[in-house]
Structures are given as structure tokens and as C-alpha cells.
Design an enzyme around this catalytic site. Structure first.
Site, PDB file in Angstrom:
ATOM      1  CG  HIS A  65      -1.752  -1.183   1.383  1.00  0.00           C
ATOM      2  ND1 HIS A  65      -2.007  -1.765   2.601  1.00  0.00           N
ATOM      3  CD2 HIS A  65      -2.406  -1.929   0.473  1.00  0.00           C
ATOM      4  CE1 HIS A  65      -2.792  -2.817   2.432  1.00  0.00           C
ATOM      5  NE2 HIS A  65      -3.045  -2.943   1.149  1.00  0.00           N
ATOM      6  CE  LYS A  75       1.842   3.592   5.289  1.00  0.00           C
ATOM      7  NZ  LYS A  75       1.447   2.315   4.682  1.00  0.00           N
ATOM      8  CG  ASP A 171      -4.151  -5.990   0.191  1.00  0.00           C
ATOM      9  OD1 ASP A 171      -4.427  -4.825  -0.180  1.00  0.00           O
ATOM     10  OD2 ASP A 171      -3.717  -6.260   1.317  1.00  0.00           O
TER      11      ASP A 171
END
Length: 188
Positions: A65, A75, A171
Site C-alpha cells: 500500500h 510511517k 489486495d
């Protein structure tokens, strides 16, 4: 004194954050985040969103992602329970490591985190049942900017340590990397 030891992975900005645990007979204290101490590793924006995931079954893969600019996000991923094989894939236009990936094991036992810079796709495989991850993001989720790549695309060559037991419908349907893809322009 910093509570973090930062280790390079060979992809610019993708770093393993090892936390110092201060412990005694009661247990331990570990600093999960400190903007000041993580600034030398590249964290320069405020935390905009914190997410918590639980993955039930060993072998499950989530990812790969990412968000397109101007919503590209950094992140900091931490495993709170269980163990995962955490992967960062470089999608940055002009990067010397474009389309290369690195992976590290994150676990509740080792207490490490992965600092993933803007312009990298992220995914993981659960190495144990009942994995919980905590994500700190520099940008909030933006549906119009979200995207993903197939975690099993042979062109990416990601080596998952276990057979893939489960993926979400979304996904499973992410495309492979398009031959004409030249990367994410983080300056746009």
C-alpha cells in the site's frame, strides 16, 4: 541520551528503529515515539493519524500500500503482539534504489520499528497468529490518493518467508507494476 538506535537498510530513508527498553523486576518502559529523537532519522512532520491492525492468521499478507503525492506519508510501524516480516518498496522517481525492497522482522519480543519514508509502498506478512501493529502516519488516509501493488508481482520479486495463506479481496486485485511506471514524483 536517545532512546533509539537507528540502522540503515540500504534504501534511503528506510530505517530500522531499535528502542531501548528500561527494565527491572516489574517489566520495562520503552519510548514508542519522540519527534525530537527521530528527526535525525527523517521524521519532520507531526503525527497526523495513528492506526492499529490485528491480523488473525499466520501467513496473511497485507499490502503493498501507498498514497500518491501530495498525500504521500511517512510511517513508523511497530509490532505490539506476535511477529511480522515488514517490507518497504521504493517507488520514488529518480531514486537509486527504485523498485528495490527491504524487509525486517518486527516483533513484540524485539521491540523494533520500521521507519518508512514518503514514496515507499508498505506491506507485511504475519509470521505468527494474532499479530497487532501500531502505525504512526504523517498524513491522514486520503481515499482519492490510495493505491497498491500486487504483493506477488514477479517483477517486484518480494520474497515472502511463508506461503501466502490469506489476502484481502482488495489486495489480491492490486495490479503488478506497469512497465511504463517511472515512479512517484514527491515534488509535485
Amino acid at each position: 541520551m536517545s532512546r533509539f538506535t537507528i540502522t540503515e537498510t540500504g534504501i534511503e530513508g528506510l530505517r530500522v528503529v531499535r528502542r531501548q527498553r528500561l527494565g527491572d523486576e516489574r517489566g520495562f518502559l520503552s519510548r514508542l515515539f519522540c519527534a525530537e529523537e527521530l528527526a535525525p532519522a527523517g521524521w519532520r512532520k507531526p503525527v497526523a493519524q495513528i492506526n492499529h491492525t490485528w491480523t488473525q492468521a499466520r501467513g496473511t499478507v497485507r499490502g503493498m500500500h501507498f498514497q500518491h503525492p501530495p498525500h504521500a506519508e511517512m510511517k513508523l510501524v511497530t509490532c505490539l503482539r506476535g511477529a511480522v516480516w515488514d517490507v518497504g518498496l521504493d517507488l520514488r522517481a529518480g531514486s537509486s534504489t527504485f523498485l528495490q525492497w527491504r524487509a525486517v522482522e518486527l516483533s513484540a519480543d524485539n521491540g523494533n520499528a520500521l521507519l518508512i519514508p514518503e514514496g515507499l509502498a508498505h506491506g507485511f506478512q504475519a509470521l505468527t497468529d494474532d499479530c497487532e501493529l501500531l502505525y504512526l502516519h504523517t498524513e491522514p488516509y486520503a481515499a482519492q490518493a490510495e493505491d497498491g501493488l500486487s504483493a506477488t508481482d514477479p517483477a517486484l520479486g518480494i520474497e515472502w518467508p511463508l506461503p501466502i495463506a490469506l489476502q484481502s479481496e482488495r489486495d489480491r486485485h492490486h495490479p503488478g507494476i506497469a512497465p511504463e511506471f517511472t515512479g512517484l514524483d514527491l515534488n509535485s
